[in-house]
Design an enzyme around this catalytic site. Structure first.
Site, short mmCIF file in Angstrom:
data_model
loop_
_atom_site.label_atom_id
_atom_site.label_comp_id
_atom_site.label_asym_id
_atom_site.label_seq_id
_atom_site.Cartn_x
_atom_site.Cartn_y
_atom_site.Cartn_z
N ASP A 206 0.84 -1.21 0.00
CA ASP A 206 0.00 0.00 0.00
C ASP A 206 0.87 1.25 0.00
O ASP A 206 1.99 1.25 0.51
CB ASP A 206 -0.91 -0.02 1.24
CG ASP A 206 -2.06 0.98 1.12
OD1 ASP A 206 -2.32 1.47 -0.01
OD2 ASP A 206 -2.67 1.27 2.15
N ARG B 25 -0.52 8.93 -9.99
CA ARG B 25 -0.55 7.69 -9.19
C ARG B 25 0.15 6.51 -9.87
O ARG B 25 0.82 5.72 -9.22
CB ARG B 25 -2.00 7.32 -8.88
CG ARG B 25 -2.75 8.35 -8.05
CD ARG B 25 -4.21 7.96 -7.91
NE ARG B 25 -4.34 6.60 -7.40
CZ ARG B 25 -4.20 6.28 -6.11
NH1 ARG B 25 -4.01 7.21 -5.22
NH2 ARG B 25 -4.30 5.03 -5.72
N ASN C 140 -10.55 -2.71 -6.33
CA ASN C 140 -9.73 -1.84 -7.19
C ASN C 140 -10.34 -1.63 -8.58
O ASN C 140 -9.99 -0.68 -9.28
CB ASN C 140 -8.30 -2.41 -7.36
CG ASN C 140 -7.44 -2.27 -6.11
OD1 ASN C 140 -6.52 -3.05 -5.89
ND2 ASN C 140 -7.72 -1.29 -5.28
C1 FPP Z 1 -1.83 0.10 -3.43
O1 FPP Z 1 -1.38 1.44 -3.43
C2 FPP Z 1 -1.25 -0.66 -4.54
C3 FPP Z 1 -1.96 -1.27 -5.54
C4 FPP Z 1 -3.42 -1.21 -5.60
C5 FPP Z 1 -1.31 -1.97 -6.65
C6 FPP Z 1 -0.04 -2.69 -6.36
C7 FPP Z 1 0.69 -2.90 -7.63
C8 FPP Z 1 2.02 -2.87 -7.80
C9 FPP Z 1 2.98 -2.72 -6.70
C10 FPP Z 1 2.62 -2.94 -9.17
C11 FPP Z 1 2.63 -4.22 -9.89
C12 FPP Z 1 2.68 -5.47 -9.12
C13 FPP Z 1 3.18 -6.63 -9.58
C14 FPP Z 1 3.02 -7.85 -8.77
C15 FPP Z 1 3.88 -6.74 -10.86
P1 FPP Z 1 -2.48 2.60 -3.55
O2 FPP Z 1 -2.64 2.91 -4.99
O3 FPP Z 1 -3.72 2.19 -2.84
O4 FPP Z 1 -1.75 3.76 -2.79
P2 FPP Z 1 -2.43 4.90 -1.90
O5 FPP Z 1 -3.09 4.21 -0.74
O6 FPP Z 1 -1.27 5.74 -1.47
O7 FPP Z 1 -3.38 5.64 -2.77
#
Ligand code: FPP
Length: 242
Positions: free
Chosen positions: A21, A34, A69
């Site tokens: 996260d 983002r 998501n």
């Molecule tokens: C949460 O951060 C993260 C995600 C919803 C996506 C995770 C994806 C990756 C790390 C990239 C690709 C992964 C692989 C396995 C190749 P958020 O967007 O909710 O962050 P925030 O809470 O700060 O808004």
């Protein structure tokens, strides 16, 4: 003494699950969109898998995309799917070189066709690897998984293939996406949020929870070592006395 040196190799968790996260906030702090945060999250993914494999951790499950998501803006969902395809494509060779098996849990049917195809090819190509298993949770949510298991079990009862008395914890677990995977002993969440967010609710019944302020794109091997050292300092009683 570094965190890595403090790790007791004889007492490693065999399965670590991670809620990655903070990508969006990381990007915002840098004045970027983002998606930039997600792109930089890939480096943290690679470091984590490498560190886990080097230590001898058998399973690492990453919450890469939740059912919820899908409600993000279309451009972000598309970018995440593209990033996934690109990363799987470019990293399958490295997974094979390092003897790492890839698995996925979640509603994989809901993924875009090209994403599912790349994923299945990578899963097949790495299926004989034995060092560490990387489990990607994609279009995953625990409530979806549990309802899906209930439906499958209900159908078996209806068709007289099992009786209601056969339903116990073991049988229920065998209908979850994680049936071939041991429950995680350690669950890590980055970015200073203290939530489980619909992730592995059944499987983390007795997991140790570890929260760190680090935003996911900044997560490095050292952070994983620190989490493991913290885990090893805890007394796991499973409801019993010490
Ligand atoms: C949460 O951060 C993260 C995600 C919803 C996506 C995770 C994806 C990756 C790390 C990239 C690709 C992964 C692989 C396995 C190749 P958020 O967007 O909710 O962050 P925030 O809470 O700060 O808004």
């Amino acid at each position: 003494m570094s965190s890595k040196e403090k790790i007791d190799i004889a007492k490693l968790p065999q399965h670590i699950a991670i809620i990655m996260d903070g990508n969006g906030r990381w990007a915002k702090q840098k004045g970027k969109v983002r998606v930039f945060g997600h792109q930089n999250g890939v480096k943290a993914v690679k470091e984590t898998i490498e560190a886990a494999a080097e230590l001898g951790i058998n399973f690492v499950t990453l919450y890469a995309f939740s059912t919820e998501n899908w409600s993000r803006p279309k451009y972000e969902v598309d970018a995440l799917m593209q990033l996934l395809v690109k990363t799987i494509n470019s990293e399958t060779k490295t997974l094979n070189k390092n003897n790492i098996r890839l698995l996925a849990i979640g509603d994989l049917e809901s993924l875009p066709k090209n994403c599912k195809k790349e994923l299945m090819e990578a899963i097949n190509s790495t299926s004989q690897n034995t060092r560490t298993t990387l489990v990607l949770a994609l279009s995953y949510s625990s409530k979806w998984e549990i309802i899906d298991a209930v439906k499958q079990i209900s159908l078996k009862v209806k068709n007289n293939e099992i009786s209601i008395d056969d339903i116990d914890q073991n049988l229920f677990s065998s209908f979850l996406n994680t049936s071939s995977i041991p429950d995680p002993e350690l669950l890590i969440r980055t970015s200073g949020e203290y939530r489980i967010s619909n992730f592995l609710l059944w499987q983390i019944a007795y997991s140790e929870l570890y929260f760190t302020e680090k935003l996911w794109p900044d997560f490095r091997k050292e952070d994983l070592y620190e989490a493991i050292v913290d885990f090893q300092s805890r007394e796991r009683r499973f409801g019993k006395t010490s």
